[in-house]
Scaffold this motif. Structure first.
Motif, PDB file in Angstrom:
ATOM      1  N   GLY A 276       0.798  -1.219   0.000  1.00 51.29           N
ATOM      2  CA  GLY A 276       0.000   0.000   0.000  1.00 51.29           C
ATOM      3  C   GLY A 276       0.832   1.270   0.000  1.00 51.29           C
ATOM      4  O   GLY A 276       2.066   1.243   0.016  1.00 51.29           O
ATOM      5  N   ARG A 277       0.135   2.389   0.010  1.00 51.89           N
ATOM      6  CA  ARG A 277       0.787   3.694   0.030  1.00 51.89           C
ATOM      7  C   ARG A 277       1.311   3.990   1.441  1.00 51.89           C
ATOM      8  O   ARG A 277       0.848   3.403   2.419  1.00 51.89           O
ATOM      9  N   PRO A 278       2.280   4.883   1.543  1.00 46.02           N
ATOM     10  CA  PRO A 278       2.804   5.233   2.869  1.00 46.02           C
ATOM     11  C   PRO A 278       1.701   5.717   3.799  1.00 46.02           C
ATOM     12  O   PRO A 278       0.816   6.477   3.395  1.00 46.02           O
ATOM     13  N   ALA A 279       1.739   5.244   5.039  1.00 52.44           N
ATOM     14  CA  ALA A 279       0.726   5.611   6.040  1.00 52.44           C
ATOM     15  C   ALA A 279       1.390   5.704   7.401  1.00 52.44           C
ATOM     16  O   ALA A 279       1.161   4.866   8.281  1.00 52.44           O
ATOM     17  N   PRO A 280       2.235   6.734   7.621  1.00 51.16           N
ATOM     18  CA  PRO A 280       2.987   6.816   8.884  1.00 51.16           C
ATOM     19  C   PRO A 280       2.112   6.993  10.113  1.00 51.16           C
ATOM     20  O   PRO A 280       2.540   6.639  11.213  1.00 51.16           O
TER      21      PRO A 280
ATOM     22  N   HIS B  75       0.103   0.991   4.174  1.00 49.68           N
ATOM     23  CA  HIS B  75      -1.162   0.266   4.313  1.00 49.68           C
ATOM     24  C   HIS B  75      -0.987  -1.169   3.833  1.00 49.68           C
ATOM     25  O   HIS B  75      -0.392  -1.402   2.769  1.00 49.68           O
ATOM     26  N   PRO B  76      -1.502  -2.151   4.569  1.00 51.55           N
ATOM     27  CA  PRO B  76      -1.522  -3.535   4.058  1.00 51.55           C
ATOM     28  C   PRO B  76      -2.682  -3.684   3.073  1.00 51.55           C
ATOM     29  O   PRO B  76      -3.677  -4.382   3.330  1.00 51.55           O
ATOM     30  N   SER B  77      -2.554  -3.041   1.934  1.00 52.48           N
ATOM     31  CA  SER B  77      -3.664  -2.952   0.982  1.00 52.48           C
ATOM     32  C   SER B  77      -4.061  -4.318   0.422  1.00 52.48           C
ATOM     33  O   SER B  77      -5.190  -4.498  -0.024  1.00 52.48           O
ATOM     34  N   GLN B  78      -3.126  -5.274   0.445  1.00 51.48           N
ATOM     35  CA  GLN B  78      -3.480  -6.610  -0.029  1.00 51.48           C
ATOM     36  C   GLN B  78      -4.600  -7.199   0.821  1.00 51.48           C
ATOM     37  O   GLN B  78      -5.499  -7.876   0.308  1.00 51.48           O
ATOM     38  N   LEU B  79      -4.543  -6.935   2.134  1.00 50.98           N
ATOM     39  CA  LEU B  79      -5.584  -7.446   3.028  1.00 50.98           C
ATOM     40  C   LEU B  79      -6.895  -6.691   2.833  1.00 50.98           C
ATOM     41  O   LEU B  79      -7.975  -7.265   2.979  1.00 50.98           O
TER      42      LEU B  79
ATOM     43  N   ARG C 214      -3.516   1.623  -2.274  1.00 55.39           N
ATOM     44  CA  ARG C 214      -2.487   0.775  -2.882  1.00 55.39           C
ATOM     45  C   ARG C 214      -1.476   1.618  -3.650  1.00 55.39           C
ATOM     46  O   ARG C 214      -1.835   2.547  -4.369  1.00 55.39           O
ATOM     47  N   GLU C 215      -0.210   1.297  -3.495  1.00 57.49           N
ATOM     48  CA  GLU C 215       0.840   1.984  -4.239  1.00 57.49           C
ATOM     49  C   GLU C 215       0.764   1.563  -5.704  1.00 57.49           C
ATOM     50  O   GLU C 215       0.699   0.367  -6.012  1.00 57.49           O
ATOM     51  N   PRO C 216       0.761   2.513  -6.633  1.00 55.96           N
ATOM     52  CA  PRO C 216       0.697   2.124  -8.047  1.00 55.96           C
ATOM     53  C   PRO C 216       1.974   1.417  -8.479  1.00 55.96           C
ATOM     54  O   PRO C 216       3.018   1.557  -7.839  1.00 55.96           O
ATOM     55  N   ASP C 217       1.881   0.672  -9.556  1.00 53.56           N
ATOM     56  CA  ASP C 217       3.050  -0.038 -10.066  1.00 53.56           C
ATOM     57  C   ASP C 217       4.168   0.955 -10.380  1.00 53.56           C
ATOM     58  O   ASP C 217       3.932   2.006 -10.985  1.00 53.56           O
ATOM     59  N   ALA C 218       5.388   0.597  -9.988  1.00 54.57           N
ATOM     60  CA  ALA C 218       6.518   1.523 -10.089  1.00 54.57           C
ATOM     61  C   ALA C 218       6.762   1.984 -11.519  1.00 54.57           C
ATOM     62  O   ALA C 218       7.097   3.146 -11.765  1.00 54.57           O
ATOM     63  N   GLN C 219       6.584   1.073 -12.497  1.00 51.48           N
ATOM     64  CA  GLN C 219       6.875   1.430 -13.877  1.00 51.48           C
ATOM     65  C   GLN C 219       5.813   2.337 -14.488  1.00 51.48           C
ATOM     66  O   GLN C 219       6.032   2.941 -15.541  1.00 51.48           O
TER      67      GLN C 219
END
Length: 285
Positions: free
Chosen positions: A156-160, A177-181, A229-234
């Protein structure tokens, strides 16, 4: 409170030089779970009404067709939508499925084509068969997202400031974030409950209705989860950018889910109005 990523080996067990990964077991669990539930649905004549009811042997054969559609479609979709330039430079890498890289949207289209071709080969109603697949698909989505978490991928995206953020081993020092869950819950468990209720209420007597509910429900759940969710790096953000945990950036997952939502809503409307009912129906044998 920040949680360290649990030490989970992506390899479930090894037999000599052969390694069995949790990701592969997730596919197997999803297909077997879907096969078991689909056989139960196919055996209930009251769900099918005047439509031709599939035989148990039809479901046994169908699982092979769908498995091929999911794997081929998922891989082709990832190559085309998510990392086409890299695979264009190294085409043989597209065949290395063990290196990871599957697209749900591609796998979805592959499964749809496999279901339609199979239904026509057995003189079954294609939309009704798609409806049955829609009911069982969240089972595979649930296990697949759990496997993503075990692999420590698609984080996931940063969530401090989030109390249950996780520091993933390959995502840098920031808690995320544990966005997979989240996706396992929204696209898997929650959508499965919705589909179970829907099939009990409507059965398969309105071809396309359950498929429309699934497609629309998945699209909504995916778009919501994409905010975490963090987008794909590419690829990064296709439009806009992220600001904090919930930015306004548009990702590829969101973009591909919009036409899914429109198609799902259209099928719901057509099914409710009776446009998808065949002019002539065949009684179950």
């Amino acid at each position: 409170m920040t949680l360290s990523f649990p030490i989970l080996d992506p390899v479930a067990f090894s037999i000599g030089p052969f390694a069995i990964r949790w990701y592969a077991l997730a596919y197997v669990a999803g297909l077997l779970g879907g096969w078991f539930y689909a056989k139960r649905l196919a055996a209930r004549a009251e769900l099918w009404g005047p439509l031709r009811q599939p035989k148990p042997t039809d479901i046994d054969d169908l699982i092979v067709w769908v498995a091929l559609g999911v794997v081929l479609g998922g891989r082709i979709g990832y190559v085309l939508f998510y990392n086409f330039s890299a695979y264009l430079q190294n085409p043989l890498e597209a065949l290395a499925v063990w290196h990871g890289g599957m697209s749900f949207h591609g796998g979805f289209l592959g499964a749809v084509l496999a279901l339609v071709f199979f239904a026509r080969s057995r003189s079954l109603n294609p939309l009704a068969m798609l409806d049955m697949a829609a009911v069982v698909t969240p089972i595979g989505l649930f296990f697949g997202r759990i496997a993503n978490f075990i692999n420590g991928e698609l984080w996931g995206r940063p969530a401090p400031d989030f109390p249950y953020a996780v520091v993933f081993p390959h995502a840098g020092p920031l808690p995320r974030h544990p966005s997979q869950l989240y996706e396992a819950f929204g696209e898997g468990l929650l959508l499965f409950i919705v589909m179970v209720i829907a099939v009990r209420m409507f059965g398969f007597r309105r071809p396309g209705l359950l498929g429309g509910i699934f497609v629309l429900g998945y699209a909504i759940a995916r778009i919501v989860c994409e905010f975490f969710r963090e987008p794909d790096a590419q690829l990064g953000f296709l439009f806009g950018s992220s600001v904090g945990a919930l930015g306004g950036g548009i990702t590829m997952g969101m973009l591909l889910s919009v036409p899914m939502a429109l198609v799902g809503a259209a099928f719901i409307v057509m099914a409710v109005r009776g446009y998808t009912r065949p002019a002539k129906t065949v009684e179950a044998a």
